[in-house]
Write an enzyme that holds these catalytic residues in place. Sequence first.
Site, mmCIF file in Angstrom:
data_model
loop_
_atom_site.group_PDB
_atom_site.id
_atom_site.type_symbol
_atom_site.label_atom_id
_atom_site.label_comp_id
_atom_site.label_asym_id
_atom_site.label_seq_id
_atom_site.Cartn_x
_atom_site.Cartn_y
_atom_site.Cartn_z
ATOM 1 N N SER A 35 0.806 -1.225 0.000
ATOM 2 C CA SER A 35 0.000 0.000 0.000
ATOM 3 C C SER A 35 0.837 1.272 0.000
ATOM 4 C CB SER A 35 -0.948 -0.045 1.180
ATOM 5 O OG SER A 35 -1.694 -1.217 1.065
ATOM 6 N N ARG A 95 7.634 6.098 -4.177
ATOM 7 C CA ARG A 95 8.120 6.704 -2.935
ATOM 8 C C ARG A 95 7.465 5.989 -1.761
ATOM 9 N NH1 ARG A 95 4.517 10.211 -5.241
ATOM 10 N NH2 ARG A 95 2.498 10.193 -4.200
ATOM 11 N N ASP A 135 -3.910 -1.431 -1.463
ATOM 12 C CA ASP A 135 -5.025 -1.790 -0.563
ATOM 13 C C ASP A 135 -6.372 -1.234 -1.037
ATOM 14 O OD1 ASP A 135 -4.182 0.791 0.044
ATOM 15 O OD2 ASP A 135 -4.180 0.527 2.213
HETATM 16 C C1 BGC Z 1 -0.335 5.213 0.152
HETATM 17 C C2 BGC Z 1 -1.393 4.499 -0.670
HETATM 18 C C3 BGC Z 1 -2.306 3.687 0.237
HETATM 19 C C4 BGC Z 1 -2.860 4.559 1.356
HETATM 20 C C5 BGC Z 1 -3.772 3.800 2.306
HETATM 21 C C6 BGC Z 1 -0.978 5.980 1.291
HETATM 22 O O1 BGC Z 1 0.008 6.528 2.105
HETATM 23 O O2 BGC Z 1 0.392 6.093 -0.657
HETATM 24 O O3 BGC Z 1 -0.792 3.658 -1.632
HETATM 25 O O4 BGC Z 1 -3.353 3.160 -0.525
HETATM 26 O O5 BGC Z 1 -1.794 5.126 2.086
HETATM 27 O O6 BGC Z 1 -3.113 2.752 2.946
#
Ligand code: BGC
Length: 485
Positions: free
Chosen positions: A152, A167, A205
Amino acid sequence: MSALLVEATRIAREFDYPAEQVRRGVAEYIRQADEGLAKENTTLSQIPTFVTAVPNGTEKGLYLAVDLGGTNFRVCSVQLHGDTTFSLTQSKIMIPRELMASGTSKDLFTFLARQIESFLRIHHNDHFEAHQRRRANNAAVEDLFDLGFTFSFPVRQFGINSGTLIRWTKGFNIPDAVGHDVCALLQSAIDDLNLPVRVAALVNDTVGTLMARSYTSPGKTGTLLGGIFGTGTNGAYLEKIEKITKLDSMKDVHYDKSTGEMIINAEWGSFDNQLSVLPDTIYDRQLDEESNNPGIQMFEKRVSGMFLGEILRRALLALHNDPQIGLFKPSETSKWGLDTSLLSLVEEDTAKHYPAVKAALKDHLKIENPSDEECEAVKILVHAIGKRAARLSAVPIAAVLIHTGKLQTDELVDVGVDGSLVEFYPNFEGYIRDALREVTEVGPAGEKKIRIGISKDGSGVGAALIALVASKDETLQNPQQKEGK
Ligand code: BGC
């Protein structure tokens, strides 16, 4: 009113996010979203996921899924029964701090593979040992578990099972992983341990949430949008392939075009990093400056659980530092450490003398015996910060609904959500809905069409569903066949 409450109310007002700003936010989100579909390196990444269909509940099979993205690493096996139900076995382990922010990617991925190994030994030992025996006898390796890897963080995907990390977010920081294919890193750690596992799909996610909601949601309505409002925030939605014009310039990508649609991972945590429309208080600015990724994830820093507690701590500190007021001193050790449970507890407590607020202040901020008035000041601030987060959350939801035109064409639009804020913060969905009604193109009639449902275990079930799609797609196993599609 006492000086403390007057000042707390004044600070709270800085977090107002009125209807007219919501509308501006939505218009700007739609603009940035279009830009993200057309080219790379935009503030809203709008990442093509190469997942081109959502499930309908009839899918079957046994799949593995792992989930990296918060404080815990989860390993699970999911049995999809094919009748919208599933059974899930899982284990959860806290990720050691040093692996999150100071080690190498090898340390992290070896740790993850070891957790998969212990899970298999405990829950699928027969399969595991049969595989080890086949290997020892040099027999053909077969019967691999297909694994969906929920990762995620923002990843530039090249296909359903490959993608490079753009990142880190949410406090993770392992520089040598940036720019590398996270599926390959996991597969190589799995292979080092000889595990019977093939990493079949890479899943954000939010994409998992969308898939899981679509599998389980009542009736025949497919789900349009999956959103996470937890430690971080983000959303994924179903887009028409013809609108994802940047796909035309992407080389070596393979996907099935037959459905005409693809799930887009918006990475809306980075909506409006340039702050053209996002609200900005002194507390937001201080927080950003001291964060490990200043200038990015600016929407997330105003909305998600990892940051709301820290905004609160800074507002409380301002009250403490004001000599006319003399509020208690919020402990320095709680810096970055206040999670949403504190905000939820405080918002919830309406009892005389605020017993739950007092307990929460003691547990989270080490404050002994705060006065009722101090508790009231904390409540005023929490309410303002939480409500702003919820109203901001309505911005991407409204924008996706408008951009896809679904409110015009469909009687009911299904949205799956997950995360500690939507699940536990009192009336979070109610505040989102208030703001949705204030958006002209949605209005009260449109808002009624939106069905929002919690989609639990998105990162497990959703990842399993995508692993299933990937394992059934023969052209993925043999990309050359793809060309004609
Ligand atoms: C991430 C996402 C993720 C979200 C929720 C963010 O910090 O960049 O990829 O879906 O958090 O977990």
